[in-house]
Enzyme design. Structure first.
Site, PDB file in Angstrom:
ATOM      1  N   ASN A 134       0.889  -1.166   0.000  1.00  0.00           N
ATOM      2  CA  ASN A 134       0.000   0.000   0.000  1.00  0.00           C
ATOM      3  C   ASN A 134       0.921   1.209   0.000  1.00  0.00           C
ATOM      4  O   ASN A 134       1.402   1.642   1.047  1.00  0.00           O
ATOM      5  CB  ASN A 134      -0.906  -0.032   1.235  1.00  0.00           C
ATOM      6  CG  ASN A 134      -1.900   1.124   1.240  1.00  0.00           C
ATOM      7  OD1 ASN A 134      -1.833   2.017   0.378  1.00  0.00           O
ATOM      8  ND2 ASN A 134      -2.788   1.114   2.204  1.00  0.00           N
ATOM      9  N   ARG A 170      -2.477  -2.051  -3.567  1.00  0.00           N
ATOM     10  CA  ARG A 170      -3.741  -1.364  -3.317  1.00  0.00           C
ATOM     11  C   ARG A 170      -3.763  -0.065  -4.120  1.00  0.00           C
ATOM     12  O   ARG A 170      -2.795   0.702  -4.093  1.00  0.00           O
ATOM     13  CB  ARG A 170      -3.860  -1.028  -1.831  1.00  0.00           C
ATOM     14  CG  ARG A 170      -5.123  -0.263  -1.558  1.00  0.00           C
ATOM     15  CD  ARG A 170      -5.169   0.300  -0.169  1.00  0.00           C
ATOM     16  NE  ARG A 170      -6.410   1.018   0.004  1.00  0.00           N
ATOM     17  CZ  ARG A 170      -6.541   2.112   0.724  1.00  0.00           C
ATOM     18  NH1 ARG A 170      -5.503   2.617   1.348  1.00  0.00           N
ATOM     19  NH2 ARG A 170      -7.696   2.696   0.844  1.00  0.00           N
ATOM     20  N   HIS A 219     -13.496   1.886  -0.201  1.00  0.00           N
ATOM     21  CA  HIS A 219     -13.509   0.762   0.755  1.00  0.00           C
ATOM     22  C   HIS A 219     -14.044  -0.514   0.110  1.00  0.00           C
ATOM     23  O   HIS A 219     -14.468  -1.435   0.811  1.00  0.00           O
ATOM     24  CB  HIS A 219     -14.412   1.046   1.981  1.00  0.00           C
ATOM     25  CG  HIS A 219     -13.904   2.077   2.923  1.00  0.00           C
ATOM     26  ND1 HIS A 219     -14.759   2.946   3.588  1.00  0.00           N
ATOM     27  CD2 HIS A 219     -12.663   2.393   3.334  1.00  0.00           C
ATOM     28  CE1 HIS A 219     -14.056   3.749   4.360  1.00  0.00           C
ATOM     29  NE2 HIS A 219     -12.772   3.434   4.224  1.00  0.00           N
ATOM     30  N   ARG A 255     -13.982  13.739   8.660  1.00  0.00           N
ATOM     31  CA  ARG A 255     -14.712  14.144   7.445  1.00  0.00           C
ATOM     32  C   ARG A 255     -16.194  14.284   7.752  1.00  0.00           C
ATOM     33  O   ARG A 255     -16.759  13.468   8.485  1.00  0.00           O
ATOM     34  CB  ARG A 255     -14.544  13.095   6.336  1.00  0.00           C
ATOM     35  CG  ARG A 255     -13.155  13.025   5.776  1.00  0.00           C
ATOM     36  CD  ARG A 255     -13.030  11.897   4.759  1.00  0.00           C
ATOM     37  NE  ARG A 255     -11.894  11.065   5.069  1.00  0.00           N
ATOM     38  CZ  ARG A 255     -11.739   9.817   4.666  1.00  0.00           C
ATOM     39  NH1 ARG A 255     -12.667   9.233   3.934  1.00  0.00           N
ATOM     40  NH2 ARG A 255     -10.670   9.134   5.002  1.00  0.00           N
ATOM     41  N   GLU A 268      -8.345  -6.197   4.511  1.00  0.00           N
ATOM     42  CA  GLU A 268      -8.193  -5.747   3.127  1.00  0.00           C
ATOM     43  C   GLU A 268      -6.927  -6.319   2.486  1.00  0.00           C
ATOM     44  O   GLU A 268      -6.925  -6.665   1.307  1.00  0.00           O
ATOM     45  CB  GLU A 268      -8.163  -4.215   3.086  1.00  0.00           C
ATOM     46  CG  GLU A 268      -9.537  -3.612   3.351  1.00  0.00           C
ATOM     47  CD  GLU A 268      -9.491  -2.174   3.821  1.00  0.00           C
ATOM     48  OE1 GLU A 268      -9.049  -1.935   4.964  1.00  0.00           O
ATOM     49  OE2 GLU A 268      -9.891  -1.280   3.063  1.00  0.00           O
TER      50      GLU A 268
END
Ligand code: ADP
Length: 402
Positions: free
Chosen positions: A7, A93, A182, A243, A386
């Site tokens: 990642n 990713r 996601h 957020r 993930e």
């Protein structure tokens, strides 16, 4: 054979090494502060006896190339990897695949160019991914690099869900639509939910709630995503750590016109200073749980707004799906916060959604079912993974190609 998952961000690279035979994670870590005077290298691995070991070092890591080189060197020095030839693939990713990628892809020049094209849609993420991909291809030309996109799982959404009600040319010429993020996590927990329900994924209708620092909900019909809460960017939808999620689109215009903020100021305010942090000054849900239990009103309000929004999405997705087999909670908050689960599901018994209060309050890790037995909708907690999903998809992609 083994799969290395990378990642790669703008100044750090997280990695994890999996053994394909049993999908055991045998090493993980990160390089951070790439390009700074002093970089950081961390590695955790299982030794030959299966015992956990750790190593940490400070050293200059001037470029992504040095970072990936260091990762490979430390994996080989620890014994987790004997040689690069043990790698069946490197799984990368990638946050944004635009509307081009609905599946993982083996990287070639065309795939790299397509990822480059969507950089304007993910300026904070895709350039770092591209740096990692380019270096991996250059350093290990014999190992296929496979890109796995956060947006791919949501590409099955119909236009009614992904189009905004704005002039058509903005979609046609500027690709402004909802993409969702996601996706790797939603896909992973959906597959695990099917196993827990004892039904093929193709027969499962699910509402999956990924609640971490970023948070998103997905509606999944017959195993395919039909709606999700994040949009053009990961700012839309649920209340998140920093957020705002859904707000009146006139709010940014108001800020620009009346508070003297420029575009970067609004971006900063809505992405980094809003959400839980904006409401109560804290973005760690553990701390917010504690404060609210002590009667702190802003913390209580933060939980209230978060769960009010979650309940609205559960209701909306229930209406879209018509029949729901399970609601799945995942991510740091979904897996651990009994309060968030309880208040999101409260009052929904008429819809067949009923939490078992004792099971919900139990502090245990791992996959579990929290609904009252015999109720229509199973309420599941499924820890997401993930990296494992990327590793599996990378191997499947390489296997299908050969
Ligand atoms: P990221 O999106 O960065 O991967 P995580 O999935 O790790 O985030 O989730 C981070 C969130 O999970 C934080 O708000 C953290 O406070 C929350 N969290 C972690 N453990 C608990 C817990 N035991 N109780 C409540 N919240 C928790």
């Amino acid at each position: 054979m083994k799969i290395l998952v990378l990642n790669s961000g703008s100044s750090s690279i997280k990695y994890q090494l999996f053994r394909c035979a049993d999908w055991q994670s045998i090493a993980s870590g990160l390089v951070a502060r790439i390009g700074e005077a002093e970089g950081e290298l961390k590695l955790h691995w299982l030794d030959a006896n299966g015992q956990p070991q750790a190593r940490q070092a400070s050293l200059p890591i001037p470029t992504h190339e040095d970072g990936i080189d260091q990762i490979l060197r430390s994996l080989c020095a620890s014994g987790a990897l004997t040689d690069v030839s043990e790698l069946a693939a490197i799984g990368h990713r990638v946050v944004h695949g635009g509307a081009t990628f609905a599946q993982p892809m083996i990287v070639d020049d065309d795939v790299e160019a397509e990822i480059q094209k969507v950089v304007p849609l993910a300026p904070l993420h895709n350039p770092g991914h591209l740096a990692g991909i380019a270096v991996a291809r250059r350093l290990f030309p014999s190992v296929p690099s496979v890109v796995v996109f956060d947006t791919a799982f949501h590409q099955t959404m119909p236009p009614t869900a992904y189009r905004y009600a704005i002039p058509e040319f903005l979609y046609a010429e500027h690709r402004i639509r909802r993409y969702g993020f996601h996706g790797t996590s939603h896909h992973y927990v959906a597959k695990r939910a099917a196993v827990m329900l004892g039904q093929p994924l193709e027969q499962c209708n699910l509402i999956t709630l990924h609640l971490g620092n970023g948070a998103s909900a997905s509606a999944i019909r017959a195993g395919q995503c039909i709606d999700t809460s994040m949009g053009l960017t990961p700012l839309e939808g649920l209340v998140m750590g920093t957020r705002c999620g859904d707000i009146d689109p006139a709010v940014p215009i108001y800020l620009l016109k009346n508070l003297g903020l420029d575009a970067d100021g609004v971006d900063q305010l809505l992405n980094r200073q809003s959400g839980l942090l904006g409401i109560c000054g804290v973005n760690d849900m553990r701390e917010i749980d504690r404060l609210a239990a002590d009667g702190n009103e802003p913390a209580e309000l933060a939980i209230g707004i978060t769960t009010h929004r979650l309940k609205k999405y559960i209701g909306a997705y229930y209406a879209e799906l018509g029949r729901v087999d399970a609601i799945v909670f995942t991510g740091g908050i979904g897996e651990n916060s009994a309060v968030i689960r309880q208040r999101s599901c409260a009052g929904l018994a008429r819809l067949g959604i009923e939490l078992d209060a004792d099971a919900n309050a139990e502090r245990i890790a791992g996959e579990r079912c929290l609904s009252v037995s015999g109720t229509e909708v199973s309420i599941l907690v499924i820890p997401t993974n993930e990296e494992l999903e990327i590793a599996r998809q990378a191997l499947a992609t390489v296997a299908a190609a050969s």
